[in-house]
Scaffold this motif. Structure first.
Motif, PDB file in Angstrom:
ATOM      1  N   GLN A   1       0.814  -1.206   0.000  1.00 47.78           N
ATOM      2  CA  GLN A   1       0.000   0.000   0.000  1.00 47.78           C
ATOM      3  C   GLN A   1       0.855   1.266   0.000  1.00 47.78           C
ATOM      4  OE1 GLN A   1      -2.662   0.271   3.302  1.00 47.78           O
ATOM      5  NE2 GLN A   1      -3.679   2.111   2.578  1.00 47.78           N
ATOM      6  N   LYS A   2       1.880   1.315   0.840  1.00 48.91           N
ATOM      7  CA  LYS A   2       2.690   2.535   0.917  1.00 48.91           C
ATOM      8  C   LYS A   2       3.470   2.764  -0.375  1.00 48.91           C
ATOM      9  CE  LYS A   2       6.671   0.326   3.163  1.00 48.91           C
ATOM     10  NZ  LYS A   2       7.614   0.392   4.303  1.00 48.91           N
ATOM     11  N   TYR A   3       3.894   1.680  -1.031  1.00 48.65           N
ATOM     12  CA  TYR A   3       4.592   1.845  -2.304  1.00 48.65           C
ATOM     13  C   TYR A   3       3.634   2.305  -3.399  1.00 48.65           C
ATOM     14  CZ  TYR A   3       8.329  -0.771  -0.025  1.00 48.65           C
ATOM     15  OH  TYR A   3       9.305  -1.189   0.840  1.00 48.65           O
TER      16      TYR A   3
END
Length: 306
Positions: free
Chosen positions: A293-295
């Motif tokens: 998700q953060k990427y």
């Protein structure tokens, strides 16, 4: 004797203070009540079908057919039956092999192609970029028949069997995912500073060294985004997979379609097994989104602010 004059310290107004109520009112796009209403409606539109599918997968076929939302009798037999009735294990394995290899190869090729298109000036560069963008506007339904004829003729003229193989489906998906992945990486590399590459060249790094030691470590968010968006079409596709595969190489999406079509003519369709198979097939994609998700956020928003 010097006379010191007191300095006037002006207190910032409520509008100038960050986080103040006035500033929130100015920057808020929607009133609070409307924002809450829209959020609740959007969450309900997404969650209600998912909750219904989960409940139906734990219910009997008679209960689902009668319209029960909350199961009258809970059962886990649907999750144990789908591996033999639907043939889901073989379909999931084929989907992971084909879609996973497409994602990895597409991301690997896209970063090298984007590096050349962004950092080098040559004749035809803009034309290549326009062609890559134009390939995305071609509907897949227009290419199914020509692609099937081309792959079928390869067995006659070249002695190379393509139809019914996993690698034939992999090549098919790669033709669609590679242009989009390249554009994602072109947008991402445009946001990277050139000074890092110039410093590496001063230290004696070659073009390959700059790509592997400077560009690649800084491009992981963009690579993950391009890989995921190359993975999704291969995982969800039914059109090409139903034409290019045979029973032992069919993907999970094709297995679900065949199982659904086979049970429609019965006296009681096997709704519970279909819902359970749909949840199991969607689980890998959900896990991928949750893990990366953060990427995804960093890769999708890169290049938006210069």
């Amino acid at each position: 004797m010097s006379v010191s004059t007191p300095t006037l310290q002006t207190q910032p107004s409520a509008v100038d203070r960050p986080g103040s109520a006035q500033q929130n009112e100015v920057t808020r796009l929607l009133p609070p009540w409307l924002l809450v209403t829209v959020t609740v409606l959007l969450c309900a539109a997404v969650l209600i079908p998912i909750v219904y599918i989960a409940m139906a997968s734990l219910n009997s076929d008679i209960g689902v057919a009668s319209g029960e939302f909350w199961p009258s009798s809970w059962t886990l037999s649907n999750y144990s039956t789908i591996w033999t009735s639907v043939g889901l294990a073989n379909g999931l394995m084929n989907s992971l092999i084909v879609a996973g290899s497409t994602a990895v190869v597409s991301a690997a090729f896209s970063i090298g192609t984007a590096f050349v298109l962004v950092r080098y000036q040559f004749r035809g560069r803009r034309t290549i970029l326009r062609l890559l963008l134009g390939f995305q506007s071609i509907p897949g339904t227009l290419i199914v028949l020509p692609l099937f004829v081309l792959f079928s003729s390869s067995a006659t003229y070249l002695g190379l069997q393509v139809i019914g193989t996993r690698w034939g489906l992999f090549v098919t998906y790669l033709t669609f995912s590679l242009p989009f992945s390249t554009w994602v990486m072109v947008t991402y590399l445009r946001g990277l500073p050139k000074e890092l590459e110039e410093a590496a060249r001063i230290d004696g790094a070659t073009n390959l060294g700059v790509l592997t030691r400077i560009i690649l470590p800084l491009s992981w968010p963009g690579l993950i985004v391009s890989a995921i968006f190359a993975f999704l079409p291969g995982w969800n596709d039914v059109l090409f997979a139903s034409v290019m595969t045979r029973p032992d190489t069919q993907t999970a999406a094709v297995a679900l379609q065949i199982f659904s079509s086979a049970t429609e003519g019965g006296a009681l369709p096997q709704y519970g097994q279909m819902m359970a198979a749909a949840l199991v097939s969607a689980a890998p994609v959900v896990l991928i989104y949750m893990f990366f998700q953060k990427y995804l956020v960093g890769g999708l928003t890169s290049g938006g602010v210069k």
